[in-house]
Design an enzyme around this catalytic site. Structure first.
Site, mmCIF file in Angstrom:
data_model
loop_
_atom_site.group_PDB
_atom_site.id
_atom_site.type_symbol
_atom_site.label_atom_id
_atom_site.label_comp_id
_atom_site.label_asym_id
_atom_site.label_seq_id
_atom_site.Cartn_x
_atom_site.Cartn_y
_atom_site.Cartn_z
ATOM 1 N N ASN A 41 17.639 -53.044 1.884
ATOM 2 C CA ASN A 41 18.996 -52.935 2.400
ATOM 3 C C ASN A 41 19.554 -54.279 2.875
ATOM 4 O O ASN A 41 20.274 -54.352 3.859
ATOM 5 C CB ASN A 41 19.069 -51.879 3.514
ATOM 6 N N CYS B 52 18.663 -49.226 -1.745
ATOM 7 C CA CYS B 52 17.720 -50.100 -2.433
ATOM 8 C C CYS B 52 16.474 -50.180 -1.558
ATOM 9 O O CYS B 52 16.290 -49.345 -0.671
ATOM 10 C CB CYS B 52 18.336 -51.467 -2.736
ATOM 11 N N CYS C 287 20.314 -56.841 0.089
ATOM 12 C CA CYS C 287 20.908 -57.493 -1.093
ATOM 13 C C CYS C 287 21.795 -56.528 -1.863
ATOM 14 O O CYS C 287 23.007 -56.501 -1.690
ATOM 15 C CB CYS C 287 19.822 -58.047 -2.022
ATOM 16 N N ARG C 288 21.158 -55.727 -2.713
ATOM 17 C CA ARG C 288 21.918 -54.876 -3.641
ATOM 18 C C ARG C 288 22.756 -53.818 -2.952
ATOM 19 O O ARG C 288 23.949 -53.675 -3.262
ATOM 20 C CB ARG C 288 20.959 -54.198 -4.634
ATOM 21 N N SER C 289 22.161 -53.047 -2.058
ATOM 22 C CA SER C 289 22.914 -51.927 -1.480
ATOM 23 C C SER C 289 24.067 -52.375 -0.589
ATOM 24 O O SER C 289 25.154 -51.783 -0.678
ATOM 25 C CB SER C 289 21.991 -50.921 -0.787
ATOM 26 N N ASP D 208 16.875 -56.558 -8.728
ATOM 27 C CA ASP D 208 16.838 -57.101 -7.373
ATOM 28 C C ASP D 208 16.958 -58.625 -7.444
ATOM 29 O O ASP D 208 16.094 -59.286 -8.027
ATOM 30 C CB ASP D 208 15.529 -56.707 -6.696
#
Length: 165
Positions: free
Chosen positions: A17, A14, A19-21, A129
């Site tokens: 690096n 993402c 939150c999402r990933s 996000d």
């Protein structure tokens, strides 16, 4: 990590690096462990904003509420060696996919695509996000990456490191 013996290795990418990933990384580690699949999983960002930092506290809390501890993860930036070390690189949105593709070396070994391409009917969709949102946005993100992790595990069980999405 060098790709050896056709071992599955996955990198989630993402922007920052945090939150999402890292949530996707945690979800896949859990799904693979539960399924008895041996794979290597990491996450990275296309930007270097949070190198060495832990995930966002809301991401940690959401993963923990779902039985996964991602607190030890540390931010790293996508690097040229990642294209050779990983069998699969999954972008969490189209902007990061474009960034990944712009930096892909000619002789890259990794299969590169969007994460939600792993889910039937979701090809090309982004994982939004949650950074500027609230806890409900983090929970929605977790649900998406967890569903995708389950789909990845099913495909990896069938096709191994040669799986295409």
């Amino acid at each position: 990590m060098e790709e050896q013996n056709n071992k599955i290795s996955v990198l989630f990418v993402c922007l920052g690096n945090i939150c999402r990933s890292p949530m996707a990384e945690g979800a896949l580690v859990k799904a693979a462990t539960d399924a008895g699949i041996d794979l290597h999983v990491e996450s990275a960002g296309t930007a270097g904003y949070h190198i060495g930092e832990p995930p966002d506290p809301r991401a940690i809390a959401t993963a923990r509420a779902n039985g996964v501890d991602i607190s030890a993860a540390r931010g790293q930036q996508l690097a040229p060696q990642h294209f050779h070390e990983f069998t699969h690189i999954f972008a969490l949105d189209s902007a990061n996919l474009a960034g990944i593709k712009a930096h892909t070396p000619r002789n890259a070994a990794a299969h590169i695509t969007m994460l939600l391409d792993a889910i039937d009917g979701r090809k090309g969709e982004a994982v939004p996000d949650p950074y500027y949102g609230d806890e409900s946005d983090f929970e929605a993100c977790w649900n998406m990456v967890s569903e995708a992790a389950d789909a990845l595990v099913l495909r990896f069980k069938t096709d191994g490191a040669n799986a295409k999405f």
